[in-house]
Design a protein around this motif. Structure first.
Motif, PDB file in Angstrom:
ATOM      1  N   LEU A 244       0.856  -1.187   0.000  1.00 42.17           N
ATOM      2  CA  LEU A 244       0.000   0.000   0.000  1.00 42.17           C
ATOM      3  C   LEU A 244       0.890   1.233   0.000  1.00 42.17           C
ATOM      4  O   LEU A 244       1.752   1.390   0.867  1.00 42.17           O
ATOM      5  CB  LEU A 244      -0.916   0.022   1.230  1.00 42.17           C
ATOM      6  CG  LEU A 244      -1.857  -1.180   1.411  1.00 42.17           C
ATOM      7  CD1 LEU A 244      -2.766  -0.955   2.597  1.00 42.17           C
ATOM      8  CD2 LEU A 244      -2.668  -1.439   0.153  1.00 42.17           C
ATOM      9  N   GLY A 245       0.680   2.105  -0.977  1.00 41.65           N
ATOM     10  CA  GLY A 245       1.518   3.282  -1.134  1.00 41.65           C
ATOM     11  C   GLY A 245       1.159   4.404  -0.175  1.00 41.65           C
ATOM     12  O   GLY A 245       0.194   4.334   0.599  1.00 41.65           O
ATOM     13  N   VAL A 257      -6.453  -9.332  -0.844  1.00 42.71           N
ATOM     14  CA  VAL A 257      -5.793 -10.629  -0.955  1.00 42.71           C
ATOM     15  C   VAL A 257      -4.367 -10.459  -1.483  1.00 42.71           C
ATOM     16  O   VAL A 257      -4.016  -9.446  -2.084  1.00 42.71           O
ATOM     17  CB  VAL A 257      -6.628 -11.566  -1.854  1.00 42.71           C
ATOM     18  CG1 VAL A 257      -6.005 -12.943  -1.967  1.00 42.71           C
ATOM     19  CG2 VAL A 257      -8.052 -11.692  -1.282  1.00 42.71           C
ATOM     20  N   SER A 258      -3.578 -11.477  -1.291  1.00 45.39           N
ATOM     21  CA  SER A 258      -2.133 -11.472  -1.513  1.00 45.39           C
ATOM     22  C   SER A 258      -1.700 -10.926  -2.875  1.00 45.39           C
ATOM     23  O   SER A 258      -2.371 -11.112  -3.885  1.00 45.39           O
ATOM     24  CB  SER A 258      -1.617 -12.905  -1.364  1.00 45.39           C
ATOM     25  OG  SER A 258      -0.222 -12.964  -1.523  1.00 45.39           O
ATOM     26  N   GLN A 259      -0.555 -10.275  -2.877  1.00 41.69           N
ATOM     27  CA  GLN A 259       0.149  -9.768  -4.056  1.00 41.69           C
ATOM     28  C   GLN A 259      -0.597  -8.641  -4.756  1.00 41.69           C
ATOM     29  O   GLN A 259      -0.338  -8.356  -5.924  1.00 41.69           O
ATOM     30  CB  GLN A 259       0.461 -10.903  -5.036  1.00 41.69           C
ATOM     31  CG  GLN A 259       1.381 -11.953  -4.456  1.00 41.69           C
ATOM     32  CD  GLN A 259       1.754 -13.041  -5.430  1.00 41.69           C
ATOM     33  OE1 GLN A 259       1.532 -12.919  -6.638  1.00 41.69           O
ATOM     34  NE2 GLN A 259       2.316 -14.111  -4.921  1.00 41.69           N
ATOM     35  N   SER A 260      -1.511  -8.008  -4.068  1.00 41.96           N
ATOM     36  CA  SER A 260      -2.166  -6.827  -4.625  1.00 41.96           C
ATOM     37  C   SER A 260      -1.377  -5.583  -4.244  1.00 41.96           C
ATOM     38  O   SER A 260      -0.630  -5.574  -3.267  1.00 41.96           O
ATOM     39  CB  SER A 260      -3.601  -6.715  -4.109  1.00 41.96           C
ATOM     40  OG  SER A 260      -4.398  -7.744  -4.649  1.00 41.96           O
ATOM     41  N   GLY A 261      -1.563  -4.530  -5.037  1.00 41.13           N
ATOM     42  CA  GLY A 261      -0.889  -3.273  -4.760  1.00 41.13           C
ATOM     43  C   GLY A 261      -1.807  -2.097  -5.016  1.00 41.13           C
ATOM     44  O   GLY A 261      -2.571  -2.090  -5.990  1.00 41.13           O
ATOM     45  N   ILE A 262      -1.754  -1.117  -4.127  1.00 40.08           N
ATOM     46  CA  ILE A 262      -2.550   0.104  -4.288  1.00 40.08           C
ATOM     47  C   ILE A 262      -1.584   1.274  -4.286  1.00 40.08           C
ATOM     48  O   ILE A 262      -0.853   1.496  -3.310  1.00 40.08           O
ATOM     49  CB  ILE A 262      -3.586   0.255  -3.168  1.00 40.08           C
ATOM     50  CG1 ILE A 262      -4.525  -0.955  -3.146  1.00 40.08           C
ATOM     51  CG2 ILE A 262      -4.378   1.543  -3.341  1.00 40.08           C
ATOM     52  CD1 ILE A 262      -5.558  -0.920  -2.037  1.00 40.08           C
ATOM     53  N   ALA A 263      -1.544   2.007  -5.388  1.00 44.35           N
ATOM     54  CA  ALA A 263      -0.609   3.120  -5.521  1.00 44.35           C
ATOM     55  C   ALA A 263      -1.046   4.312  -4.683  1.00 44.35           C
ATOM     56  O   ALA A 263      -2.185   4.393  -4.206  1.00 44.35           O
ATOM     57  CB  ALA A 263      -0.462   3.514  -6.989  1.00 44.35           C
ATOM     58  N   GLY A 264      -0.136   5.274  -4.520  1.00 43.45           N
ATOM     59  CA  GLY A 264      -0.310   6.372  -3.598  1.00 43.45           C
ATOM     60  C   GLY A 264      -1.560   7.193  -3.805  1.00 43.45           C
ATOM     61  O   GLY A 264      -2.015   7.414  -4.927  1.00 43.45           O
ATOM     62  N   GLN A 277      -3.450 -10.288  -6.650  1.00 43.28           N
ATOM     63  CA  GLN A 277      -2.710  -9.714  -7.785  1.00 43.28           C
ATOM     64  C   GLN A 277      -3.478  -8.606  -8.501  1.00 43.28           C
ATOM     65  O   GLN A 277      -3.335  -8.419  -9.706  1.00 43.28           O
ATOM     66  CB  GLN A 277      -2.313 -10.807  -8.771  1.00 43.28           C
ATOM     67  CG  GLN A 277      -1.360 -11.829  -8.173  1.00 43.28           C
ATOM     68  CD  GLN A 277      -0.871 -12.842  -9.171  1.00 43.28           C
ATOM     69  OE1 GLN A 277      -1.556 -13.157 -10.142  1.00 43.28           O
ATOM     70  NE2 GLN A 277       0.320 -13.356  -8.943  1.00 43.28           N
ATOM     71  N   VAL A 278      -4.269  -7.876  -7.766  1.00 43.53           N
ATOM     72  CA  VAL A 278      -4.958  -6.707  -8.325  1.00 43.53           C
ATOM     73  C   VAL A 278      -4.035  -5.498  -8.219  1.00 43.53           C
ATOM     74  O   VAL A 278      -3.353  -5.312  -7.200  1.00 43.53           O
ATOM     75  CB  VAL A 278      -6.280  -6.440  -7.589  1.00 43.53           C
ATOM     76  CG1 VAL A 278      -6.846  -5.066  -7.946  1.00 43.53           C
ATOM     77  CG2 VAL A 278      -7.291  -7.530  -7.917  1.00 43.53           C
ATOM     78  N   GLY A 279      -4.019  -4.678  -9.268  1.00 43.97           N
ATOM     79  CA  GLY A 279      -3.265  -3.440  -9.234  1.00 43.97           C
ATOM     80  C   GLY A 279      -4.192  -2.246  -9.314  1.00 43.97           C
ATOM     81  O   GLY A 279      -5.072  -2.186 -10.180  1.00 43.97           O
TER      82      GLY A 279
END
Length: 346
Positions: A244-245, A257-264, A277-279
């Motif tokens: 998490l940014g 859930v695992s390997q997801s990322g949320i930009a700033g 694995q959601v972006g």
């Protein structure tokens, strides 16, 4: 000596309807494939119906739609997974993962004199507690964790080994941090000098706040805000290996859930579910009650509740219609080719 409880006692404990032998004694819990006659198990997914029929489990927690087999004992409930979890906690409560054998404050822990430590706190081997830290009552901080200056930790928090909590971050009550989690690392912000193409790091002066009943998975990282707060609201559960940014805000009772990322600087509403694995791109807003399928990419605001899938993500029904059309492309191509051949012959 193992605990032993009858099927009727367990049914009463979880509020389930009992079908079968009320006097059957259960001493443990196990999965359907490994369970024996004295074990409780559960069926929450119909994919495992055949396994359930062959299982040696003494009791199986099922829902009302499950096939009842003569001679077996069942606990029938609206949510068999939750019922099983309650039984598991009941039998395994003495196997608390924080009970490592090191009680109170281990002599190898390094604690600054200004730190305020509440009652009934356990601090494991080689933990470092920096200046001006406040730790609430009943907290457990396991070995080799680092708690930086000015951190506040609420009551009954559990911090597993190897966790880092950076300066000025705040944890509410009953927060759990799994091994290797990093709370309050610097955000990924750089200013590029166009003259020589070098990158100058931007200071991040804010913090991270985790509200009550938040759980953060192993090796998940949550960046501190540049000036204010990266906020994870109460009841949210975040899996392992999530990023998490800076300045991200996540609402109440969210699942990531695992390997997801949320930009700033993106904002996630309440009761959102984000698959693996959601972006999520930066500076976006996701409204309440959204469900995002695994491996989706979010490139614009999601303003309507409901399920989404794809990259870029679109409403699930629209995605499914497009998927059907894609599967038909090969046949459509063959038809067009045949028509072209007929035209050329004429």
């Amino acid at each position: 000596m193992k605990k032993s409880h009858t099927a009727q006692e367990l049914a009463d404990f979880v509020g389930a309807k009992l079908h079968g032998d009320a006097t059957l004694h259960i001493t443990n819990v196990a999965s359907l494939d490994l369970a024996g006659p004295s074990d409780a198990s559960f069926l929450a997914n119909p994919l495992y119906n055949e396994m359930m029929k062959k299982s040696q489990a003494g009791i199986v927690c099922v829902d009302k739609s499950a096939e009842i087999i003569k001679g077996k004992t069942y606990l029938i409930t609206e949510d068999p997974s939750l019922a099983f979890q309650k039984i598991a906690e009941f039998f395994l409560k003495d196997k608390n993962p924080t009970h490592t054998g090191f009680e109170a404050i281990h002599p190898s822990a390094v604690i600054h004199p200004s730190a305020q430590i509440g009652t009934d706190v356990n601090i494991g081997p080689h933990v470092v507690i920096a200046r001006d830290v406040i730790i609430g009552k009943g907290a457990s901080i396991l070995g080799s964790s680092f708690i930086s200056q000015g951190v506040q930790i609420g009551n009954d928090c559990v911090i597993f080994p190897g966790v880092t909590i950076r300066e000025e971050c705040i944890l509410g009550n009953r927060v759990t941090l799994q091994p290797g989690a990093v709370i309050g690392s610097c955000g990924f912000g750089f200013a590029t000098d166009k003259k020589n193409n070098t990158h100058k790091k931007l200071d991040h002066l804010g913090n991270v706040i985790l509200e009550d009943d938040v759980e953060i998975g192993a090796n998940t990282t949550i960046d501190r805000a540049r000036f204010k707060t990266t906020l994870i609201k109460k009841g949210t559960k975040i899996d392992n290996l999530v990023q998490l940014g800076h300045n991200v805000e996540v609402g109440e009772n969210v699942i990531i859930v695992s390997q997801s990322g949320i930009a700033g600087s993106s904002t996630v509403g309440n009761n959102v579910v984000i698959g693996g694995q959601v972006g999520v791109a930066g500076h976006l807003k996701i409204t309440n009650n959204v469900q995002i399928a695994s491996q989706s990419g979010i490139s614009k605001n999601l303003t309507t509740p409901g399920p989404y899938r794809g990259s870029p993500a679109i409403p699930m029904d629209q995605y499914n219609r497009r998927a059907v059309l894609v599967r038909r492309l090969e046949k459509l191509y063959a038809r067009v080719e045949n028509l072209e051949n007929l035209i050329l012959k004429d």
